[in-house]
Structures are given as structure tokens and as C-alpha cells.
Design a protein around this motif. Structure first.
Motif, PDB file in Angstrom:
ATOM      1  N   GLU A  14       0.831  -1.202   0.000  1.00  0.00           N
ATOM      2  CA  GLU A  14       0.000   0.000   0.000  1.00  0.00           C
ATOM      3  C   GLU A  14       0.867   1.253   0.000  1.00  0.00           C
ATOM      4  O   GLU A  14       0.551   2.249  -0.617  1.00  0.00           O
ATOM      5  N   ARG A  15       1.963   1.199   0.743  1.00  0.00           N
ATOM      6  CA  ARG A  15       3.017   2.193   0.610  1.00  0.00           C
ATOM      7  C   ARG A  15       4.297   1.419   0.416  1.00  0.00           C
ATOM      8  O   ARG A  15       5.063   1.181   1.343  1.00  0.00           O
ATOM      9  N   GLY A  16       4.480   0.974  -0.811  1.00  0.00           N
ATOM     10  CA  GLY A  16       5.621   0.122  -1.107  1.00  0.00           C
ATOM     11  C   GLY A  16       6.582   0.792  -2.067  1.00  0.00           C
ATOM     12  O   GLY A  16       7.048   1.900  -1.833  1.00  0.00           O
ATOM     13  N   VAL A  17       6.831   0.125  -3.163  1.00  0.00           N
ATOM     14  CA  VAL A  17       7.816   0.586  -4.141  1.00  0.00           C
ATOM     15  C   VAL A  17       7.102   0.937  -5.442  1.00  0.00           C
ATOM     16  O   VAL A  17       6.302   0.152  -5.959  1.00  0.00           O
ATOM     17  N   ILE A  18       7.392   2.123  -5.951  1.00  0.00           N
ATOM     18  CA  ILE A  18       6.930   2.505  -7.285  1.00  0.00           C
ATOM     19  C   ILE A  18       8.078   2.302  -8.258  1.00  0.00           C
ATOM     20  O   ILE A  18       9.205   2.754  -8.019  1.00  0.00           O
ATOM     21  N   LEU A  19       7.798   1.608  -9.338  1.00  0.00           N
ATOM     22  CA  LEU A  19       8.760   1.387 -10.412  1.00  0.00           C
ATOM     23  C   LEU A  19       8.327   2.224 -11.606  1.00  0.00           C
ATOM     24  O   LEU A  19       7.147   2.231 -11.967  1.00  0.00           O
ATOM     25  N   ALA A  20       9.279   2.944 -12.217  1.00  0.00           N
ATOM     26  CA  ALA A  20       8.930   3.827 -13.331  1.00  0.00           C
ATOM     27  C   ALA A  20       9.895   3.647 -14.502  1.00  0.00           C
ATOM     28  O   ALA A  20      11.107   3.806 -14.346  1.00  0.00           O
ATOM     29  N   HIS A  21       9.345   3.289 -15.662  1.00  0.00           N
ATOM     30  CA  HIS A  21      10.123   3.169 -16.902  1.00  0.00           C
ATOM     31  C   HIS A  21       9.240   3.613 -18.061  1.00  0.00           C
ATOM     32  O   HIS A  21       8.138   3.106 -18.236  1.00  0.00           O
ATOM     33  N   PRO A  22       9.727   4.561 -18.899  1.00  0.00           N
ATOM     34  CA  PRO A  22       8.866   5.083 -19.969  1.00  0.00           C
ATOM     35  C   PRO A  22       8.657   4.127 -21.132  1.00  0.00           C
ATOM     36  O   PRO A  22       7.724   4.285 -21.910  1.00  0.00           O
ATOM     37  N   GLY A  23       9.538   3.104 -21.255  1.00  0.00           N
ATOM     38  CA  GLY A  23       9.427   2.160 -22.367  1.00  0.00           C
ATOM     39  C   GLY A  23       9.271   0.745 -21.853  1.00  0.00           C
ATOM     40  O   GLY A  23       8.312   0.431 -21.140  1.00  0.00           O
ATOM     41  N   THR A  24      10.227  -0.114 -22.201  1.00  0.00           N
ATOM     42  CA  THR A  24      10.147  -1.504 -21.737  1.00  0.00           C
ATOM     43  C   THR A  24      11.484  -1.978 -21.176  1.00  0.00           C
ATOM     44  O   THR A  24      11.626  -2.131 -19.984  1.00  0.00           O
ATOM     45  N   GLU A  29      10.146  -7.551 -16.044  1.00  0.00           N
ATOM     46  CA  GLU A  29      10.696  -8.508 -15.079  1.00  0.00           C
ATOM     47  C   GLU A  29      10.934  -7.819 -13.737  1.00  0.00           C
ATOM     48  O   GLU A  29      10.728  -8.417 -12.672  1.00  0.00           O
ATOM     49  N   THR A  30      11.377  -6.561 -13.772  1.00  0.00           N
ATOM     50  CA  THR A  30      11.590  -5.808 -12.538  1.00  0.00           C
ATOM     51  C   THR A  30      10.261  -5.624 -11.799  1.00  0.00           C
ATOM     52  O   THR A  30      10.178  -5.825 -10.578  1.00  0.00           O
ATOM     53  N   ALA A  31       9.217  -5.259 -12.546  1.00  0.00           N
ATOM     54  CA  ALA A  31       7.900  -5.086 -11.936  1.00  0.00           C
ATOM     55  C   ALA A  31       7.397  -6.398 -11.342  1.00  0.00           C
ATOM     56  O   ALA A  31       6.846  -6.425 -10.226  1.00  0.00           O
ATOM     57  N   PHE A  32       7.592  -7.477 -12.067  1.00  0.00           N
ATOM     58  CA  PHE A  32       7.147  -8.780 -11.585  1.00  0.00           C
ATOM     59  C   PHE A  32       7.926  -9.185 -10.332  1.00  0.00           C
ATOM     60  O   PHE A  32       7.364  -9.766  -9.388  1.00  0.00           O
ATOM     61  N   ALA A  33       9.223  -8.841 -10.292  1.00  0.00           N
ATOM     62  CA  ALA A  33      10.034  -9.139  -9.103  1.00  0.00           C
ATOM     63  C   ALA A  33       9.467  -8.436  -7.875  1.00  0.00           C
ATOM     64  O   ALA A  33       9.339  -9.029  -6.797  1.00  0.00           O
ATOM     65  N   MET A  44       4.754   2.294 -13.224  1.00  0.00           N
ATOM     66  CA  MET A  44       4.411   3.393 -14.115  1.00  0.00           C
ATOM     67  C   MET A  44       5.223   3.252 -15.401  1.00  0.00           C
ATOM     68  O   MET A  44       6.444   3.095 -15.348  1.00  0.00           O
ATOM     69  N   THR A  45       4.526   3.311 -16.526  1.00  0.00           N
ATOM     70  CA  THR A  45       5.207   3.143 -17.798  1.00  0.00           C
ATOM     71  C   THR A  45       4.511   3.972 -18.871  1.00  0.00           C
ATOM     72  O   THR A  45       3.546   4.690 -18.579  1.00  0.00           O
ATOM     73  N   GLY A  46       5.041   3.902 -20.103  1.00  0.00           N
ATOM     74  CA  GLY A  46       4.450   4.662 -21.199  1.00  0.00           C
ATOM     75  C   GLY A  46       3.202   3.970 -21.721  1.00  0.00           C
ATOM     76  O   GLY A  46       2.099   4.179 -21.225  1.00  0.00           O
TER      77      GLY A  46
END
Length: 425
Positions: A14-24, A29-33, A44-46
């Protein structure tokens, strides 16, 4: 084996880690991890394709199989294991960049559009971070500065995923290369604005932790002012089910393979020179990938190699299966994914320290200095003449790849982030 998709948020996220990449890149795999570790607040992505949303339903209504064809393309921006409610998108800038990179008249502008896309995305993420206040944020080099500046003011842990060597190290090498080989100069991204150099440098200095996929990246970060204690080793991975050794080859042609963009950053001229000078009977050089720049430097070698452009990711493993040796003489990388894939397919590797590979010299292949045509020739000839050596290195290559699967990557990343959050308290 297909993993069961996760469709619920872990309460810890709920207050964890936000991952942000505009492409791929490898960010799915990072998000799934993070999702597996129960840490993913959101990704967050494009552009991201969700088959069950309105676009997916509209594609299935198109006649003459056109919808199926388009959906296959869109599914490259989809990972079934990711819970769709965890994904937030900012598609406009990414779609403009994709169009510019694919339409020939717009390609000269695509690099500038990419930089614009990254700045826009960074600004969007910075605003979301201010509202959502995660415990940590993970961003990628060249699109993290504003996000990190805002996150630091909130006490949010900042993690930079440094996917390639430091920009200053890379620019020095590539500018040297443009002078050494002017015929390939237009394949090198040497005209980088000062603001981008400053942005990338500041990102690495702002980060509480920098994820480094290789020793080459680590050394480049230290050389540019990043304290070693803030660098965490995180090699990339490979899908060992998709990339496997093919059936034993019976044809007599000795096939040398390169997979990647045909540019001098990848050291392509050194490979071409080595292969031309060897003049091996019954040998073939196959280059799989798109040409960077005008390609004029390749013209003098055009009768020496087979060029395979625009191979879909879903089909590239077939080219690994048809090869005897994989050669990747790159000057500047993070940790080349193509080498992980070649290892998984059981190919002996000839590469450089700057490729950031997991190859152990003399075991799964050979590490040669950058820009060294003679050493490339020596190692290609050695493997050409010694079938038993190729077979033994092939066996060892597959075993090495099994140490660096995407599953292992996810476990390593989950461990790193859990330890960072525990240390922060």
C-alpha cells in the motif's frame, strides 16, 4: 511453466515501491520481481497493453484476422503475470517516440524525441510520487532526476537502475571511435547535449542505491564519482525455456553470429575486419539486427556477411540455434541481453569486458580487449579449428546461463530491496 497471474495487492505494498520506466527494456521482469516480493505499489510506464480493456476488445472485432495480427504486436507490451491494476500508463509521449523510430522520414529526429519522452515521463512520475508517497522509487538512467529530487524531499528511498555504463564513460569511448573510424561515425550517438550529461550524472549521485548489471557498469560509476558502497550488483537474466540449445547441427558451414544493432558502439567494424582477414573456408558471418545511421561503413563489407534485419523477438532464438559461435565485440554496454540468450542456446562466446557479460574467460568462451582485431581473429580461428572445444564450451555455456535466469534476477532484486527498506527502517 506459466506462472499464475497475481491479481491482488499485498497489504505491504500500500506504501511500497513505485517502479517507473517510460518504455520496456527488462522493466516487466523488474515489476514482476517487486510484485512477487509483495512490494509493488505500482508500475508506471508509457504504453502498456491490457487485453481486457477497450483496445483489446476492439482489436478482436476487426475483420480478416487483422485484429489478431495487431494484438500479437501489442502483446509485446504486456506481461500476463503482472496484475493489471498495478500498472499506470502515460502513453502519449511513448507512442510519438515509437512512431518516430519506425517511420523512415522521422528517424533522424527519433533520438531527440526519445530525450523529450524521458523528460516528460520523469515530470509525470515526479508528480505522482508527491501524491502517492511510496517507501521507495526505482527509476532508470536518463529519466529519473526530477523524480529523485522530489522523492528525496519526502524521505523516499531512491534506487537507480543503471542499465548501461555511465554516460561520461560512454561518450569518451564513442567520440574516440568516431575519430578512429569516420566511415562508421554516423552510427554513433556522440552529439549529446550538456543538459543530458548533467541529468544522468546527477541521477547517479542522487540515488541512495544504484543497481549495476556488470563490473563494467560498476567501474564506470565509480570513475564518475559514485561511492562503491552505494552500488549493488544485479545481473540481468534470460528465459531458459525460450532460449535453448537447438538440435545438433549437421551442416558443414561454420556460422559466426552477431545479434544487435549494427553500429560501431557494438564494435561491428572490428568483427567485420577479423572475419574478412581470416578468409575461412566454409564459414559464414550472420548479422541480425537493424542498421544504425546510414550504413555507409558496411558497404565495403557487403559481400562478406548475411544481414537479417527486423527479426521479431519471438523468432530471434532460431538464429542462435543455427550458429556455432556468438561474437559480440561491444565498446559500451550495461550487460548485453543477447549474450545471456546466446549462452542459454549453448553458444561459445567471444566478447569484450565492456559488454558486461557473465562469460568466464576460457570456460564459456573468451574475453578479448576492445578494438583488438587480432585477438578476435585468434579466438574465432581457435573455435573454427576445434570442434571438441566448441562442444565443451557449449555445454558450459548452458550451465552458466542457468545461473542467470529471470527467476534468479527477480529473487536477487527482491532481496536487495527488502534489505534496503529494512536498513532505512
Amino acid at each position: 511453466m506459466m506462472r499464475t497471474p497475481v491479481h491482488s495487492l499485498d497489504p505491504r505494498a500500500e506504501r511500497g515501491v513505485i517502479l517507473a520506466h517510460p518504455g520496456t527494456q527488462y522493466s516487466y521482469e523488474t515489476a514482476f520481481a517487486l510484485q512477487e516480493a509483495g512490494l509493488l505499489q505500482c508500475y508506471m510506464t508509457g504504453f502498456y497493453f491490457k487485453p481486457e480493456n477497450s483496445l483489446g476488445r476492439a482489436l478482436r472485432l476487426l475483420p480478416n484476422g487483422r485484429g489478431t495480427e495487431l494484438e500479437r504486436e501489442f502483446r509485446r507490451r504486456f506481461k500476463p503475470e503482472l496484475a493489471p491494476q498495478n500498472v499506470r500508463t502515460y502513453p502519449a509521449a511513448e507512442l510519438i517516440y515509437v512512431v518516430s523510430s519506425r517511420l523512415r522520414p522521422l528517424r533522424p529526429f527519433s533520438e531527440a524525441i526519445l530525450r523529450w519522452r524521458n523528460k516528460c515521463f520523469d515530470g509525470w512520475v515526479a508528480k505522482r510520487i508527491a501524491r502517492e508517497r511510496p517507501k521507495a522509487v526505482v527509476c532508470y538512467d536518463s529519466c529519473a532526476q526530477r523524480t529523485f529530487e522530489g522523492a528525496k524531499s519526502l524521505g523516499t528511498l531512491c534506487v537507480l537502475d543503471q542499465s548501461i555504463g555511465h554516460i561520461c564513460t560512454g561518450l569518451q569511448l564513442l567520440r574516440e571511435e568516431a575519430k578512429l573510424h569516420p566511415d562508421f561515425a554516423d552510427s554513433l550517438p556522440t552529439k549529446v547535449p550538456e543538459w543530458l550529461i548533467e541529468r544522468c550524472s546527477q541521477e547517479a549521485l542522487l540515488a541512495d542505491c544504484v543497481l549495476s548489471p556488470s563490473e563494467y557498469v560498476r567501474h564506470s560509476l565509480i570513475a564518475n564519482g559514485v561511492e562503491p558502497a552505494r552500488i549493488a550488483a544485479l545481473p540481468f537474466g534470460v528465459d531458459p525455456e525460450r532460449f535453448q540449445p537447438g538440435p545438433e547441427r549437421t551442416e558443414k558451414t561454420f556460422r559466426v553470429l552477431f545479434v544487435g544493432q549494427l553500429s560501431q558502439r557494438k564494435g561491428i567494424k572490428y568483427l567485420l575486419e577479423a572475419f574478412r582477414n581470416l578468409r575461412l573456408p566454409s564459414a559464414e558471418l550472420v548479422l541480425v539486427g537493424n542498421v544504425a545511421g546510414s550504413g555507409k561503413g558496411l558497404l565495403r563489407y557487403r559481400d562478406m556477411f548475411q544481414h537479417i534485419p527486423n527479426v521479431p523477438r519471438a523468432e530471434v532464438h532460431h538464429w542462435f540455434e543455427r550458429a556455432d559461435v556468438f561474437v559480440y565485440p561491444s565498446l559500451h554496454e550495461g550487460s548485453a541481453l543477447a549474450i545471456y540468450e546466446a549462452l542459454a542456446c549453448g553458444l561459445p562466446i567471444i566478447t569484450t569486458p565492456n559488454s558486461g557479460s557473465m562469460v568466464q574467460d576460457g570456460i564459456q568462451g573468451y574475453i578479448v580487449p576492445i578494438r583488438d582485431v587480432e585477438r578476435l581473429k585468434e579466438k574465432i580461428l581457435l573455435l573454427y579449428e576445434n570442434r571438441e572445444l566448441r562442444q565443451e564450451m557449449s555445454r558450459r555455456a548452458r550451465l552458466r546461463a542457468e545461473e542467470f535466469t529471470w527467476a534468479a534476477y527477480r529473487q536477487r532484486l527482491g532481496s536487495i530491496l527488502l534489505n534496503l527498506l529494512a536498513a532505512k527502517g
